[in-house]
Design a protein around this motif. Structure first.
Motif, short mmCIF file in Angstrom:
data_model
loop_
_atom_site.label_atom_id
_atom_site.label_comp_id
_atom_site.label_asym_id
_atom_site.label_seq_id
_atom_site.Cartn_x
_atom_site.Cartn_y
_atom_site.Cartn_z
N ARG A 166 -17.08 8.15 -6.26
CA ARG A 166 -16.58 7.46 -5.07
C ARG A 166 -15.38 6.57 -5.36
NH1 ARG A 166 -20.74 7.24 -1.08
NH2 ARG A 166 -21.86 9.22 -1.26
N ARG A 213 -9.14 8.09 -4.42
CA ARG A 213 -10.57 8.18 -4.17
C ARG A 213 -10.91 9.51 -3.49
NH1 ARG A 213 -12.77 4.48 -0.47
NH2 ARG A 213 -14.77 5.32 -1.17
N ILE A 228 -14.02 12.06 -4.46
CA ILE A 228 -15.04 12.41 -3.48
C ILE A 228 -15.09 13.92 -3.26
CG2 ILE A 228 -15.69 12.18 -1.04
CD1 ILE A 228 -14.43 9.35 -1.16
N TRP A 264 -20.00 11.09 5.78
CA TRP A 264 -20.08 11.72 4.45
C TRP A 264 -20.24 13.23 4.60
CZ3 TRP A 264 -23.31 14.88 1.72
CH2 TRP A 264 -23.10 14.96 0.34
#
Length: 357
Positions: A48, A105, A109, A138
């Motif tokens: 993350r 990031r 991810i 998500w």
């Protein structure tokens, strides 16, 4: 995606760790405050680019040290391999994926999807909408390709509109952002609705194993009032926005209501059952990611036995085993590890030292 190895240096109470990991079940056993959660946190940071404990990673550097390092080798079932890492000093924070000159990031991810179930996972049901939006987004991020570009453009436009509202700028400067907000917001909304249908189809199977046969339902609220669309809602709330100084309606205010037998889930079940229900939601997401994208997320489950009796631990373990993903589970003692978990690799943590048991 699976982690082959994990290297940790000067991270919280862990001075140094260099271990090979199982592609299946990894159990981390140790007393409270021994470093078990820090072990999971290190993996979380790799996937993350941030911690689930605090916003500033520099605060996690071991006392007396100037920097921390976390890195791992990854592979998937198709043979694709990656190197992923994080180096943090008191002033800087550097992420690294393979040999990319600049890693975001978003890159982490994308390459290392993580599902994290911690002792406070019941917040998904008990607390504010942001936890449920995070849960929903998500899954949408990994399954619906149109979502992330729209979400990024929406957030940028929302920030500019709110800035204009706070500064009490003329109305035409505020509504100049409305067209972009509506266009991107409708894409976000469509992606969320489509993904939620995946969840509704998959969830009953998982939930039935964990919380019984009572009817489970998810109701989506898009973040605006009325049935005439986001554009109409934006126009009708302009006066209120001007008075309040921020945008009051939109996908950034969306929510999901989780109900069991037509009753709000947080009012119906115990804390342990809330944990199981939330775990069912997260495991259903992992299942959808595998079935729609062929991607296996990594599961992090902290203090699996907390608030769960032996029967419920066995049911949760059976669902994890059925998924077949790589997972990292923490326990206070080996006797709490459910027998349903096969081919486990156990690590013992004591005062920040990690060794295979």
């Amino acid at each position: 995606m699976r982690l082959e190895s994990l290297y940790i240096e000067n991270f919280r109470c862990i001075e140094r760790c260099d271990i090979e990991l199982s592609p299946g079940v990894n159990c981390i056993v140790g007393d409270n405050a021994s470093g078990k959660t820090s072990f999971l946190e290190a993996i979380y940071i790799l996937g993350r680019g941030e911690s689930f404990r605090q916003s500033r990673l520099g605060q996690a550097i071991c006392h007396g040290s100037d920097a921390l390092t976390i890195r791992s080798r990854l592979n998937n079932h198709e043979g694709s391999r990656h190197r992923i890492g994080c180096h943090v000093t008191r002033q800087t924070h550097q992420l690294k994926l393979d040999d990319q000159a600049e890693t975001r990031r978003y890159d982490l991810i994308s390459v290392l999807p993580l599902q994290h179930i911690d002792p406070n996972v019941h917040r998904l049901l008990e607390q504010g909408p942001k936890y449920r939006r995070h849960f929903l987004d998500w899954g949408v991020f990994h399954v619906e390709h149109a979502f992330f570009p729209a979400w990024r453009r929406y957030r940028r436009a929302l920030k500019q509109r709110n800035r204009a509202l706070r500064a009490h700028r003329p109305k035409h400067q505020v509504i100049a952002w409305d067209a972009e907000l509506v266009q991107q917001g409708e894409i976000i909304d469509a992606c969320r609705r489509q993904y939620l249908e995946h969840i509704k189809r998959r969830l009953p199977v998982t939930a039935r194993q964990l919380v019984g046969d009572d009817e489970l339902d998810l109701t989506y609220h898009p973040g605006w009032r009325g049935d005439e669309g986001f554009g109409h809602a934006m126009a009708s709330s302009l006066k209120q926005d001007l008075r309040a100084g921020f945008t009051q309606q939109g996908p950034h205010r969306a929510d999901i209501r989780v109900s069991i037998a037509s009753t709000n889930a947080r009012d119906w079940v115990s804390r342990g059952q809330q944990k199981l229900l939330t775990a069912a939601l997260l495991l259903a997401q992992a299942d959808i990611l595998q079935s729609t994208r062929g991607v296996q997320p990594v599961l992090l489950l902290d203090d699996m036995a907390a608030e769960l009796g032996e029967t419920y631990r066995a049911a949760l373990a059976a669902e994890i085993e059925r998924l077949g993903v790589q997972c990292f589970l923490t326990f206070l003692s080996p006797d709490l590890i459910p027998r349903e978990l096969s081919e486990t690799r156990m690590f013992h943590v004591k005062q920040g030292r990690i060794a295979m048991a």
